[in-house]
Design an enzyme around this catalytic site. Structure first.
Site, PDB file in Angstrom:
ATOM      1  N   ARG A  62       0.819  -1.224   0.000  1.00  0.00           N
ATOM      2  CA  ARG A  62       0.000   0.000   0.000  1.00  0.00           C
ATOM      3  C   ARG A  62       0.845   1.262   0.000  1.00  0.00           C
ATOM      4  O   ARG A  62       0.385   2.332  -0.399  1.00  0.00           O
ATOM      5  CB  ARG A  62      -1.003  -0.040   1.157  1.00  0.00           C
ATOM      6  CG  ARG A  62      -2.119  -1.070   0.930  1.00  0.00           C
ATOM      7  CD  ARG A  62      -3.055  -1.142   2.115  1.00  0.00           C
ATOM      8  NE  ARG A  62      -2.376  -1.649   3.286  1.00  0.00           N
ATOM      9  CZ  ARG A  62      -2.278  -2.942   3.615  1.00  0.00           C
ATOM     10  NH1 ARG A  62      -2.851  -3.847   2.871  1.00  0.00           N
ATOM     11  NH2 ARG A  62      -1.628  -3.318   4.687  1.00  0.00           N
ATOM     12  N   GLU A  99       5.780 -11.492  15.012  1.00  0.00           N
ATOM     13  CA  GLU A  99       5.350 -12.231  16.202  1.00  0.00           C
ATOM     14  C   GLU A  99       5.625 -13.725  16.001  1.00  0.00           C
ATOM     15  O   GLU A  99       6.139 -14.404  16.875  1.00  0.00           O
ATOM     16  CB  GLU A  99       3.870 -11.978  16.454  1.00  0.00           C
ATOM     17  CG  GLU A  99       3.487 -12.238  17.892  1.00  0.00           C
ATOM     18  CD  GLU A  99       2.038 -11.866  18.167  1.00  0.00           C
ATOM     19  OE1 GLU A  99       1.632 -12.021  19.313  1.00  0.00           O
ATOM     20  OE2 GLU A  99       1.332 -11.459  17.233  1.00  0.00           O
TER      21      GLU A  99
HETATM   22  P1  AMP Z   1       4.823  -3.206  11.139  1.00  0.00           P
HETATM   23  O1  AMP Z   1       6.062  -3.766  10.519  1.00  0.00           O
HETATM   24  O2  AMP Z   1       4.329  -3.998  12.319  1.00  0.00           O
HETATM   25  O3  AMP Z   1       4.961  -1.729  11.456  1.00  0.00           O
HETATM   26  O4  AMP Z   1       3.662  -3.358  10.071  1.00  0.00           O
HETATM   27  C1  AMP Z   1       3.535  -2.436   9.056  1.00  0.00           C
HETATM   28  C2  AMP Z   1       3.047  -3.062   7.774  1.00  0.00           C
HETATM   29  O5  AMP Z   1       2.003  -4.010   7.985  1.00  0.00           O
HETATM   30  C3  AMP Z   1       2.481  -1.971   6.893  1.00  0.00           C
HETATM   31  O6  AMP Z   1       2.983  -2.175   5.575  1.00  0.00           O
HETATM   32  C4  AMP Z   1       0.991  -2.132   6.985  1.00  0.00           C
HETATM   33  O7  AMP Z   1       0.407  -2.012   5.709  1.00  0.00           O
HETATM   34  C5  AMP Z   1       0.749  -3.521   7.557  1.00  0.00           C
HETATM   35  N1  AMP Z   1      -0.141  -3.531   8.750  1.00  0.00           N
HETATM   36  C6  AMP Z   1       0.237  -3.852  10.012  1.00  0.00           C
HETATM   37  N2  AMP Z   1      -0.789  -3.778  10.870  1.00  0.00           N
HETATM   38  C7  AMP Z   1      -1.856  -3.375  10.145  1.00  0.00           C
HETATM   39  C8  AMP Z   1      -3.237  -3.082  10.465  1.00  0.00           C
HETATM   40  N3  AMP Z   1      -3.722  -3.189  11.698  1.00  0.00           N
HETATM   41  N4  AMP Z   1      -4.052  -2.678   9.464  1.00  0.00           N
HETATM   42  C9  AMP Z   1      -3.564  -2.555   8.197  1.00  0.00           C
HETATM   43  N5  AMP Z   1      -2.288  -2.812   7.840  1.00  0.00           N
HETATM   44  C10 AMP Z   1      -1.435  -3.220   8.791  1.00  0.00           C
END
Ligand code: AMP
Length: 174
Positions: A62, A99
């Protein structure tokens, strides 16, 4: 209604997707409304003028949508950070823990000239693992990272703490 409220109204919460306990922030209603999509891009690029940024780096998948639209508006180039195995040329790769298990992201080794001014863009900052891996890739290319900008930040997951040496900005926070 304020711009922030308008945008927040466009984000759809999907409980238990893709797995139980996750509240997925669905940005597709923002994309399908031309006024909300434009507003999101306006806010992402607000601190910058054309010429301020050489490359926008968008994170799979995205981040490509918001990053590419922002790049057009700032007369900047666009570079994708992709999931491992998708980029056809030589790559740098960076893995990070989830996780359960791990993920690897990649960038083309010639994507960015050393010293280029770069803006990192993604739709959402959660735990920060993905963005931190992208920042590491950008340091391998000697990019000058101006800022990491996210449409949405999930504050309670403290993703910023993984991005300590990076300036972080988010448009909407939860
Ligand atoms: P992180 O590495 O945990 O910061 O996850 C970020 C990536 O996962 C981004 O590219 C987001 O598009 C996706 N992502 C993680 N959690 C969500 C959520 N609750 N809703 C939508 N996309 C998420």
């Amino acid at each position: 209604m304020s711009d922030i409220e308008l945008l927040k109204n466009g984000i759809r919460n999907i409980p238990d997707f893709p797995e139980p306990g996750i509240q997925f922030k669905d940005i597709t209603p923002v994309l399908s409304d031309p006024n909300l999509f434009r507003l999101a891009i306006d806010l992402i690029i607000a601190p910058y003028q054309p010429g301020d940024v050489d490359q926008i780096v968008g994170i799979d998948a995205r981040g490509f949508i918001f990053g590419a639209a922002a790049a057009m508006r700032l007369d900047a180039g666009f570079t994708p950070v992709r999931k491992k195995g998708k980029l056809p040329f030589d790559t740098y790769e960076e893995s990070y823990d989830l996780e359960y298990g791990s993920n690897t992201v990649a960038i083309h080794t010639d994507a960015i000239h050393p010293g280029s001014k770069v803006l990192l863009v993604d739709d959402l900052l959660a735990t920060g693992g993905t963005a931190a891996a992208a920042v590491t890739l950008l340091s391998k290319l000697d990019a000058k990272l101006l800022e990491a900008v996210f449409l949405i930040e999930l504050d309670f997951l403290k993703g910023r703490e993984k991005l300590k040496s990076t300036s972080v900005r988010s448009i909407l926070s939860y």
